[in-house]
Design a protein around this motif. Structure first.
Motif, short mmCIF file in Angstrom:
data_model
loop_
_atom_site.label_atom_id
_atom_site.label_comp_id
_atom_site.label_asym_id
_atom_site.label_seq_id
_atom_site.Cartn_x
_atom_site.Cartn_y
_atom_site.Cartn_z
N LEU A 235 0.79 -1.27 -0.10
CA LEU A 235 -0.05 -0.01 -0.10
C LEU A 235 0.81 1.26 -0.16
O LEU A 235 0.38 2.49 -0.22
CB LEU A 235 -0.96 -0.23 1.23
CG LEU A 235 -1.98 -0.94 0.99
CD1 LEU A 235 -2.63 -1.69 2.55
CD2 LEU A 235 -3.28 -0.20 0.35
N ASN A 236 2.17 1.09 0.30
CA ASN A 236 3.03 2.14 0.12
C ASN A 236 2.86 3.22 1.04
O ASN A 236 2.58 4.51 0.80
CB ASN A 236 3.22 2.73 -1.41
CG ASN A 236 4.56 3.59 -1.47
OD1 ASN A 236 5.37 3.45 -0.82
ND2 ASN A 236 4.33 4.66 -2.44
N LEU B 23 -5.56 -5.01 17.28
CA LEU B 23 -4.71 -5.02 15.87
C LEU B 23 -3.74 -6.33 16.01
O LEU B 23 -2.81 -6.29 16.74
CB LEU B 23 -3.87 -3.66 15.53
CG LEU B 23 -3.35 -3.97 14.39
CD1 LEU B 23 -4.12 -3.89 13.05
CD2 LEU B 23 -2.21 -2.67 14.39
N THR B 24 -4.13 -7.27 15.21
CA THR B 24 -3.26 -8.58 15.07
C THR B 24 -2.71 -8.57 13.84
O THR B 24 -1.64 -9.45 13.64
CB THR B 24 -4.12 -9.69 15.44
OG1 THR B 24 -5.06 -10.06 14.56
CG2 THR B 24 -4.63 -9.70 16.92
N LEU C 80 -6.25 -3.23 10.03
CA LEU C 80 -6.08 -1.75 9.87
C LEU C 80 -6.78 -1.37 8.46
O LEU C 80 -7.27 -0.30 8.18
CB LEU C 80 -4.63 -1.42 9.82
CG LEU C 80 -4.33 0.03 9.87
CD1 LEU C 80 -3.45 0.63 10.66
CD2 LEU C 80 -3.76 0.42 8.59
N VAL C 81 -6.21 -2.06 7.28
CA VAL C 81 -6.67 -1.84 5.95
C VAL C 81 -8.40 -1.67 6.00
O VAL C 81 -8.77 -0.79 5.38
CB VAL C 81 -6.20 -2.78 5.21
CG1 VAL C 81 -6.75 -2.80 3.71
CG2 VAL C 81 -4.84 -2.68 4.92
N TYR C 82 -8.77 -2.83 6.65
CA TYR C 82 -10.26 -2.90 6.74
C TYR C 82 -10.91 -1.81 7.55
O TYR C 82 -12.09 -1.02 6.94
CB TYR C 82 -10.82 -4.30 7.46
CG TYR C 82 -12.23 -4.31 7.49
CD1 TYR C 82 -13.20 -4.83 6.45
CD2 TYR C 82 -12.69 -4.18 8.90
CE1 TYR C 82 -14.37 -4.80 6.80
CE2 TYR C 82 -14.39 -4.57 8.97
CZ TYR C 82 -14.83 -4.80 7.99
OH TYR C 82 -16.32 -5.08 8.21
N LEU C 83 -10.58 -1.39 8.52
CA LEU C 83 -11.39 -0.60 9.49
C LEU C 83 -10.95 0.97 8.80
O LEU C 83 -11.83 1.81 9.01
CB LEU C 83 -10.81 -0.59 10.96
CG LEU C 83 -11.13 -1.85 11.75
CD1 LEU C 83 -10.36 -2.08 12.97
CD2 LEU C 83 -12.64 -1.57 12.02
N LEU D 105 -7.08 -0.50 -2.67
CA LEU D 105 -5.85 -0.28 -3.70
C LEU D 105 -6.64 0.04 -5.20
O LEU D 105 -7.36 -0.35 -5.55
CB LEU D 105 -5.10 -1.84 -3.92
CG LEU D 105 -4.35 -2.20 -2.43
CD1 LEU D 105 -4.07 -3.68 -2.92
CD2 LEU D 105 -3.33 -1.22 -2.15
N GLU D 106 -5.80 0.84 -5.71
CA GLU D 106 -6.23 1.67 -7.04
C GLU D 106 -5.72 0.68 -8.09
O GLU D 106 -6.44 0.30 -9.21
CB GLU D 106 -5.40 2.82 -7.21
CG GLU D 106 -5.83 3.67 -6.30
CD GLU D 106 -5.20 5.16 -6.51
OE1 GLU D 106 -4.29 5.27 -7.36
OE2 GLU D 106 -5.22 6.31 -5.73
#
Length: 368
Positions: free
Chosen positions: A143-144, A280-281, A286-289, A294-295
């Protein structure tokens, strides 16, 4: 900004009893920093919640001389800076009422259209914390994002080194001026960070890494990003202060859980218990919440491989179907995947917990 305006901002920073909130009021009222010193005291006293005590020392020439000396330092060292009204000032920090009116910076910082995460934690990092730092960066790298931390011992330097190893931009927020590096043991990491990221501070070259500066610095770490992660923390510490500030800014806070008996997991466990942080595991959560998407499909495939592993045969069948067909009803997923409704429902729930699908209104589901 003109030289006169910059000097006025620096001068304003040195006036006792005038912090960032009051400074912004004065600048807004007068139309600019230079105009403050050209206005009459009686006019400034008309501003709400600003009294004689606050403005005492505003016109002292010593502050003008201090500002000139610091400006000479900035020119000599060719250091850059951002005024809080400038376009290149960090956009998330701009929304913080007590954000610094002036930020000094070094390196190659590029915040434009970037995902930003702040990571903090104990200076006494354990092997558990180190492993999490490295795994998290491995997972989130596609995700940079920009990784922000405090360049301190422990979690800070561990996460920043992991970010550098994956080619991610990383920023160290300092509790002192840019004329020094603290701790000195981290001096060897300064050049690599400045090559792909850099350093930010609100402190002058005359400032030392005093304890109160670290606490003040924490609001920049909390305010500059979309989310703050606490990886390890004891019951008390600066990391918890940063998390509290982030909550106050209405930013997302995440904490890595640990065993109840582990000293440096107690702070994180308490944040989760008091619902001050999301558990957070993995990076997937984190991406979900945060709702990050991603483009590019190629990147999505890469993240899928790194973030979402260990899908069983049924889960993989459902995931592949949703990836190919987009948002689908629960009943449709069951029918097309040749599964009973109860089995489909429980499988989708497990996949949601793994962060590979998300539920939508109307009993719809989609692959992440």
């Amino acid at each position: 900004m003109t030289e006169d305006e910059i000097l006025a901002v620096l001068r304003l920073q040195k006036v006792p009893n005038i912090g960032d909130v009051t400074a912004k009021k004065l600048i807004s009222h007068c139309g600019g920093p230079k105009a403050i010193f050209e206005d009459k005291l009686q006019n400034l006293l008309k501003i709400e919640n600003i009294g004689q005590r606050t403005l005492r020392g505003l016109y002292d020439t010593i502050h003008k001389e201090e500002a000139e000396a610091e400006y000479d330092f900035l020119l000599k060292e060719k250091l850059d800076f951002s005024f809080f009204m400038d376009e290149d000032y960090p956009k998330y920090l701009k929304h913080c009422i007590d954000g610094p009116i002036l930020l000094f910076k070094s390196g190659n910082i590029d915040l434009e259209n970037r995902k930003i995460i702040s990571v903090v934690g104990t200076r006494n990092i354990t092997s558990y914390g180190t492993a999490f730092c490295e795994t998290f960066i491995e997972e989130i790298a596609p995700l940079n994002p920009i990784i922000v931390s405090g360049f301190a011992y422990g979690v800070d330097i561990t996460i920043q080194k992991a970010a550098l190893a994956k080619g991610l931009q990383t920023i160290g927020c300092l509790a002192h001026g840019l004329n020094q590096i603290y701790p000195k043991a981290h001096k060897k990491h300064a050049a690599p960070i400045e090559k792909n990221g850099g350093f930010l501070t609100e402190f002058w070259s005359t400032s030392n890494p005093d304890r109160e500066n670290f606490l003040k610095r924490n609001r920049i770490i909390a305010g500059i990003s979309e989310a703050t992660i606490v990886i390890e923390s004891a019951e008390k510490g600066g990391s918890l202060v940063t998390a509290d500030i982030a909550n106050g800014y209405n930013r997302e806070v995440f904490a890595v859980p640990g065993r109840a008996t582990d000293k440096f997991s107690k702070g994180c466990n308490d944040l989760i218990k008091r619902q001050k942080a999301h558990l957070l595991t993995s990076a997937a959560e984190l991406v979900y919440l945060l709702g990050w998407e991603l483009e590019e499909k190629e990147k999505k495939t890469t993240v899928q491989k790194q973030l979402f592993v260990e899908l069983d045969e049924t889960e993989q069948s459902i995931y592949s179907y949703l990836q190919l067909n987009g948002k689908q009803l629960l009943d449709t997923v069951a029918l097309e995947c040749n599964l009973p409704i109860f089995k489909t429902s429980s499988t989708l729930f497990n996949m949601e917990m793994k962060g590979v699908v998300r539920p939508l209104p109307g009993k719809l589901f989609e692959a992440i």
